[in-house]
Scaffold this active site. Structure first.
Site, PDB file in Angstrom:
ATOM      1  N   LYS A 190       0.850  -1.199   0.000  1.00 13.43           N
ATOM      2  CA  LYS A 190       0.000   0.000   0.000  1.00 13.43           C
ATOM      3  C   LYS A 190       0.883   1.245   0.000  1.00 13.43           C
ATOM      4  O   LYS A 190       1.723   1.416   0.879  1.00 13.43           O
ATOM      5  CB  LYS A 190      -0.917   0.036   1.223  1.00 13.43           C
ATOM      6  CG  LYS A 190      -1.956   1.157   1.093  1.00 13.43           C
ATOM      7  CD  LYS A 190      -2.718   1.441   2.370  1.00 13.43           C
ATOM      8  CE  LYS A 190      -2.026   2.409   3.277  1.00 13.43           C
ATOM      9  NZ  LYS A 190      -1.823   3.768   2.708  1.00 13.43           N
ATOM     10  N   GLY A 243       6.810   4.380   8.720  1.00  9.92           N
ATOM     11  CA  GLY A 243       5.932   5.521   8.989  1.00  9.92           C
ATOM     12  C   GLY A 243       6.110   5.999  10.409  1.00  9.92           C
ATOM     13  O   GLY A 243       7.179   5.834  11.009  1.00  9.92           O
ATOM     14  N   THR A 245       5.764   6.488  14.509  1.00 11.42           N
ATOM     15  CA  THR A 245       5.851   5.568  15.647  1.00 11.42           C
ATOM     16  C   THR A 245       4.446   5.231  16.160  1.00 11.42           C
ATOM     17  O   THR A 245       4.178   4.086  16.524  1.00 11.42           O
ATOM     18  CB  THR A 245       6.735   6.194  16.745  1.00 11.42           C
ATOM     19  OG1 THR A 245       8.048   6.346  16.177  1.00 11.42           O
ATOM     20  CG2 THR A 245       6.845   5.309  17.974  1.00 11.42           C
ATOM     21  N   GLY A 248       3.056   2.634  13.905  1.00 11.96           N
ATOM     22  CA  GLY A 248       3.831   1.408  14.114  1.00 11.96           C
ATOM     23  C   GLY A 248       3.324   0.627  15.318  1.00 11.96           C
ATOM     24  O   GLY A 248       3.161  -0.593  15.293  1.00 11.96           O
ATOM     25  N   CYS A 300      13.434  10.204   7.855  1.00 12.68           N
ATOM     26  CA  CYS A 300      13.370   9.569   9.177  1.00 12.68           C
ATOM     27  C   CYS A 300      14.701   9.659   9.902  1.00 12.68           C
ATOM     28  O   CYS A 300      14.741   9.678  11.118  1.00 12.68           O
ATOM     29  CB  CYS A 300      12.919   8.120   9.053  1.00 12.68           C
ATOM     30  SG  CYS A 300      13.835   7.224   7.825  1.00 12.68           S
ATOM     31  N   GLU A 397       9.772  14.418  16.818  1.00 12.00           N
ATOM     32  CA  GLU A 397      10.137  14.433  15.401  1.00 12.00           C
ATOM     33  C   GLU A 397       9.270  15.476  14.682  1.00 12.00           C
ATOM     34  O   GLU A 397       8.043  15.373  14.684  1.00 12.00           O
ATOM     35  CB  GLU A 397       9.892  13.057  14.789  1.00 12.00           C
ATOM     36  CG  GLU A 397      10.297  12.998  13.338  1.00 12.00           C
ATOM     37  CD  GLU A 397      10.142  11.613  12.731  1.00 12.00           C
ATOM     38  OE1 GLU A 397       9.032  11.050  12.773  1.00 12.00           O
ATOM     39  OE2 GLU A 397      11.144  11.097  12.215  1.00 12.00           O
TER      40      GLU A 397
HETATM   41  O1  TXE Z   1       2.406   9.050   8.897  1.00 12.63           O
HETATM   42  P1  TXE Z   1       1.638   7.671   8.966  1.00 12.63           P
HETATM   43  P2  TXE Z   1       1.849  10.494   8.440  1.00 12.63           P
HETATM   44  C1  TXE Z   1       6.284  10.489  10.812  1.00 12.63           C
HETATM   45  C2  TXE Z   1       6.651  11.952  10.740  1.00 12.63           C
HETATM   46  C3  TXE Z   1       5.381  12.588  10.250  1.00 12.63           C
HETATM   47  C4  TXE Z   1       4.354  11.760  10.994  1.00 12.63           C
HETATM   48  C5  TXE Z   1       2.972  11.765  10.417  1.00 12.63           C
HETATM   49  O2  TXE Z   1       6.966  12.418  12.018  1.00 12.63           O
HETATM   50  O3  TXE Z   1       5.285  13.948  10.580  1.00 12.63           O
HETATM   51  O4  TXE Z   1       4.878  10.450  10.932  1.00 12.63           O
HETATM   52  O5  TXE Z   1       2.983  11.417   9.025  1.00 12.63           O
HETATM   53  C6  TXE Z   1      -0.285   4.313   6.706  1.00 12.63           C
HETATM   54  N1  TXE Z   1      -2.826   1.057   9.788  1.00 12.63           N
HETATM   55  N2  TXE Z   1       6.683   9.762   9.617  1.00 12.63           N
HETATM   56  O6  TXE Z   1       0.570  10.808   9.095  1.00 12.63           O
HETATM   57  O7  TXE Z   1       0.210   7.911   9.271  1.00 12.63           O
HETATM   58  C7  TXE Z   1      -0.459   5.525   5.827  1.00 12.63           C
HETATM   59  O8  TXE Z   1      -1.561   5.369   4.959  1.00 12.63           O
HETATM   60  C8  TXE Z   1      -2.004   0.810   8.770  1.00 12.63           C
HETATM   61  C9  TXE Z   1       7.985   9.140   9.660  1.00 12.63           C
HETATM   62  O9  TXE Z   1       1.845  10.551   6.980  1.00 12.63           O
HETATM   63  O10 TXE Z   1       2.426   6.782   9.849  1.00 12.63           O
HETATM   64  C10 TXE Z   1       0.896   5.569   5.115  1.00 12.63           C
HETATM   65  O11 TXE Z   1       0.898   4.637   4.051  1.00 12.63           O
HETATM   66  N3  TXE Z   1      -1.410   1.767   8.042  1.00 12.63           N
HETATM   67  C11 TXE Z   1       8.228   8.270   8.531  1.00 12.63           C
HETATM   68  C12 TXE Z   1       1.861   5.116   6.206  1.00 12.63           C
HETATM   69  O12 TXE Z   1       1.053   4.431   7.161  1.00 12.63           O
HETATM   70  C13 TXE Z   1      -1.628   3.043   8.376  1.00 12.63           C
HETATM   71  C14 TXE Z   1       7.596   8.519   7.240  1.00 12.63           C
HETATM   72  C15 TXE Z   1       2.616   6.240   6.912  1.00 12.63           C
HETATM   73  O13 TXE Z   1       1.697   7.152   7.439  1.00 12.63           O
HETATM   74  C16 TXE Z   1      -2.479   3.379   9.452  1.00 12.63           C
HETATM   75  C17 TXE Z   1       6.280   9.128   7.353  1.00 12.63           C
HETATM   76  C18 TXE Z   1      -3.086   2.320  10.176  1.00 12.63           C
HETATM   77  N4  TXE Z   1      -3.901   2.532  11.209  1.00 12.63           N
HETATM   78  C19 TXE Z   1       5.895   9.757   8.507  1.00 12.63           C
HETATM   79  N5  TXE Z   1      -2.511   4.727   9.555  1.00 12.63           N
HETATM   80  C20 TXE Z   1       9.519   7.555   8.435  1.00 12.63           C
HETATM   81  N6  TXE Z   1       9.830   6.692   9.393  1.00 12.63           N
HETATM   82  O14 TXE Z   1      10.242   7.722   7.472  1.00 12.63           O
HETATM   83  C21 TXE Z   1      -1.719   5.230   8.590  1.00 12.63           C
HETATM   84  N7  TXE Z   1      -1.186   4.221   7.854  1.00 12.63           N
END
Ligand code: TXE
Length: 494
Positions: A190, A243, A245, A248, A300, A397
């Protein structure tokens, strides 16, 4: 009437192409079962580019079913050498389309075209690396006594759900797909809902590379619907996530309360970048600038906590400001641009919220601090000084071009400060003294330490987090252990 699954687009760099917009399931683009769509916006113009299909639970069920069928059918019978050839072919096709992919990535994400070219090169390199591994995944023979033949097999885990973010869309695609496929798994990936375009263009190449239907499926959809359907799915054997934390943590819970699928997580960070008195000032300032502002801070492993030893602090801050002033903020398609747009309005607002919180907490803005006065989600590269350990801008972050800079005196003090975080993804050390470099490297609790450089991620090197920055390692040989499971066979020869 069948849902339209492609639109004609022209990138800001002038490349006319057909953009797939459907869900890529079983080697075909199809509309979502509920016919819902997601608007995709160019963050540098705030204008809609197109709409892509939105995957719902039904669609995830379909994708998982075909991935299972492929796993138990043609893919199981494919030799490792054939798997290798499929991945090589995919990498070659990506290389032929590299300029188009870079232009699409830049348009969708807001990153400068030259950075996007680097990302696409990274995706291709990563795929080639794992193509090379596909026929080198071996078990062992283990002697316990002469009457037994014991050996291990490294078998694929099965159907892998992969959920990727928006900061390096196609590179994350390759980091996930490459090792999973090399090990003989099948995939339902996805994309992030806000950056689906390059993944769908690359999906077309999967067909051209000759992969059997169902081996790689690419879906676009929201996290709380399609993402959650993957992490909760009883038919998914493993989930790999990059994505936040917070999400995660949710994915671990989903895995635990469904089928205990295997989980690997690559999460956030608040990485320290440390400059000692004896560092080469000019080079260190360049790496620190790169460490926090590369990809507009949406990285990240961003070196977002900068610590400078007191003897050079004032000179370093001055030098860093000079480097920052050389950054060219502008349209991503402009070859000269080095600093593009933040990915979305939501992310820009989040960053501005942190800038506000830093000011209110009493930190001093050394440079930047404002949204750029032009259309698009552009943010000035920003540095806060006069910080303290209790400020949100020091602990959380920000995921934008906002760094904090502080002063330290001794090695013992900086090791403690560097480790005073819930995260542990990366770190940087700048010194001409080898002993200092090794002592600090050995004591930092982070998955990567860069010495006299920063952001040196390479597909051959394991990458992942200590503490709350993740579970498991991506890239390098280590990623193969996330995508295989060991079977022990013990034969009684008596
Ligand atoms: O992240 P999300 P967001 C961090 C960074 C950023 C914050 C928010 O601090 O400001 O996260 O970003 C999917 N079950 N990082 O809201 O939501 C979502 O559709 C399963 C760090 O964009 O974590 C996307 O595909 N999946 C980071 C993915 O998770 C779910 C990179 C990341 O989105 C879900 C991005 C759920 N319940 C953001 N909810 C890094 N480590 O590089 C969302 N997703």
């Amino acid at each position: 009437m069948a849902t339209k699954t492609a639109v004609s687009l022209t990138t800001p760099t002038g490349i006319a192409y057909q953009q797939p917009t459907g869900l890529f399931i079983n080697n075909e683009f199809v509309g979502g079962s509920d016919e819902g769509t997601i608007d995709v916006v160019n963050p540098a113009t705030e204008k809609k580019i197109c709409a892509v299909s939105e995957a719902r639970e039904n669609d995830i069920d379909k994708a998982v079913a075909v991935a299972r069928k492929a796993l138990n059918g043609p893919w199981r019978l494919t030799t490792p050498a054939e798997r290798s050839q499929y991945i090589y072919k995919l990498a070659m096709l990506m290389e032929e389309s590299a300029e188009k992919l870079a232009a699409v990535e830049s348009m969708d994400n807001g990153k400068p075209i030259n950075s996007a070219r680097g990302d696409i090169g990274g995706a291709i390199g990563c795929l080639r690396y794992y193509a090379g591994w596909a026929d080198k995944i071996e078990g062992r023979v283990i002697d316990t006594d002469p009457s037994k033949l014991n050996y291990t097999r490294r078998e694929p885990i099965g159907v892998c759900g992969q959920i990727i973010p928006w900061n390096f869309p196609l590179m994350m695609w390759a980091w996930k797909v490459g090792p999973a496929i090399a090990c003989g798994n099948t995939v339902v990936l996805k994309t992030a809902e806000i950056t689906p375009l390059s993944a769908l263009v690359a999906a077309e190449l999967i067909v051209q590379a000759g992969f059997p239907p169902g081996v790689i499926n690419i879906v676009t959809g929201y996290g709380n619907i399609a993402g959650s359907a993957i992490s909760c799915h009883m038919g998914v054997d493993k989930v790999a996530f990059t994505g936040s934390t917070a999400v995660g943590r949710q994915i671990l819970k989903d895995a635990a309360s469904s089928n205990l699928k295997k989980v690997t997580l690559e999460l956030g960070g608040k990485s320290p970048n440390i400059v000692f008195n004896d560092a080469d000032l000019d080079r260190a300032a360049s790496w620190v600038d790169n460490g926090i502002f590369s990809n507009m801070g949406q990285n990240c492993c961003a070196g977002s906590r900068i610590y400078v030893q007191s003897g050079i602090y004032d000179a370093f801050v001055q030098k860093l400001k000079e480097k920052i002033q050389q950054r060219a903020i502008g349209p991503p398609e402009d070859e000269k641009t080095t600093h593009g747009a933040q990915v979305s309005k939501a992310q820009l607002d989040r960053i501005l919220g942190y800038v506000d919180s830093g000011k209110k907490a009493g930190a001093k803005i050394e440079i930047g601090g404002n949204r750029v006065n032009r259309p698009g989600y552009f943010m000035e590269p920003t540095i806060f000084s006069e910080i303290s350990g209790d400020m949100d801008i020091v602990n959380e972050e920000i995921f934008g071009p906002v760094g904090v800079i502080g002063k330290f005196e001794t090695i013992e003090e900086i090791i403690e400060t560097a480790n005073d975080t819930a995260y542990g993804l990366a770190s940087g050390i700048h010194t001409e003294n080898l002993k200092t470099a090794i002592e600090v490297s050995n004591n930092i609790k982070a998955g990567t330490v860069w010495v006299n450089q920063y952001n040196g991620v390479h597909w051959q090197l394991p990458f992942g987090g200590y503490k709350q920055s993740g579970i498991g390692r991506e890239l390098g040989e280590e990623a193969l252990f996330n995508y295989t499971q060991t079977k022990t066979v013990s034969v009684n020869l008596q």
